[in-house]
Design an enzyme around this catalytic site. Structure first.
Site, PDB file in Angstrom:
ATOM      1  CD  GLU A 111      -2.900  -1.162   2.308  1.00  0.00           C
ATOM      2  OE1 GLU A 111      -4.082  -0.777   2.222  1.00  0.00           O
ATOM      3  OE2 GLU A 111      -2.405  -1.579   3.379  1.00  0.00           O
ATOM      4  CD  GLU A 131      -3.640  -6.400   3.842  1.00  0.00           C
ATOM      5  OE1 GLU A 131      -2.846  -5.449   3.939  1.00  0.00           O
ATOM      6  OE2 GLU A 131      -3.790  -7.056   2.782  1.00  0.00           O
TER       7      GLU A 131
END
Length: 265
Positions: A111, A131
């Site tokens: 990210e 995740e």
């Protein structure tokens, strides 16, 4: 106290290095030191910045031990607002940013790379948004920036499965812009930053604003934005220097100095 993020500036190019063994996880300490580096760079004549990591990791993402301290929705909201705020600040830096992905870029590490303008990857790099394996999702802008970059289908494929991909696969889907041998990663990043640095910093920053702001607009509004930013450059000293250099058949020399709206980050 040990610093988890180092920064060196040479020729208007900032090299920001995450150095928090063993995996450069996004701990409170790394976040604090990264923000401190951004504060130090604020207001300086930076032409481009390179973000990289040490060892086998670019960044391994969030610190799982930190996640275990989160028990309520308000606590979770505060944490994800902090993570998104950090990625947003990197994305909003007025100068171009280059992620030099030297190894594993996992979760929040990927990210962070997505928040940069350009992504260069070592051939040995591994990228993933894992995740869902831990019952959460990519909360530092990953669901939004990844889908905008590679398309919703490919983004969902990576986020639904949590699979890891190598740099060649990342290049094929447009997740990274170039793949180089490990020993050529920083030289290549510095070369790209150097090519940026010789150009008008005002024009380069206007290009970044035009693209970033225009992506969220319908085409006609984006074109209006382009007209506005183009016209604003004409009276600027960089344009006058560029035209003078062209007439005199020499390379332009763009001076350092204040840049319009240079307080975005």
């Amino acid at each position: 106290m040990r610093r988890h993020v180092d920064c060196a500036v040479k020729g208007g190019i900032a090299l920001v290095t995450m150095d928090s063994p063993p995996v450069n996880a996004f701990t409170d300490a790394l976040h604090r030191d990264f923000v401190a580096v951004l504060d130090e760079l604020r207001g300086r004549s930076i032409r481009a910045a390179i973000v990289t990591g040490t060892g086998a990791y670019f960044q391994a993402g969030g610190d799982m031990n930190r996640f275990l301290e989160i028990h309520t929705v308000p606590e979770a909201t505060a944490f994800v607002e902090m993570a998104q705020g950090f990625a947003n600040r990197v994305a909003a830096l007025p100068y171009p940013t280059i992620a030099a992905i030297n190894g594993f870029a996992l979760g929040g590490g990927l990210e962070l790379a997505l928040a940069c303008d350009i992504r260069l990857a070592s051939r040995t790099a591994t990228l993933s948004v894992p995740e869902v394996r831990y019952g959460i999702l990519a909360g530092a802008g990953g669901t939004q920036r990844l889908a905008r970059l590679v398309g919703p289908g490919r983004a969902k494929l990576l986020m639904f499965t949590g699979r890891r991909i190598d740099s060649d696969r990342a290049l094929a889907m447009g997740l990274v812009d170039e793949v180089v041998e490990p020993d050529q990663l920083l030289p290549t990043a510095l070369q790209v930053a150097g090519e940026i640095a010789v150009n008008s910093p005002v024009a380069v920053r206007q290009v970044k604003r035009c693209v970033d702001e225009g992506l969220a607009l319908p085409l006609e509004q984006g074109l209006a934005l382009e007209r506005k930013y183009w016209a604003e450059l004409i009276p600027h000293r960089d344009y006058l220097e560029g035209v003078a250099a062209w007439r005199q058949k020499r390379e332009p020399r763009f001076p350092d100095g204040p840049v319009p709206d240079d307080d975005r980050a």
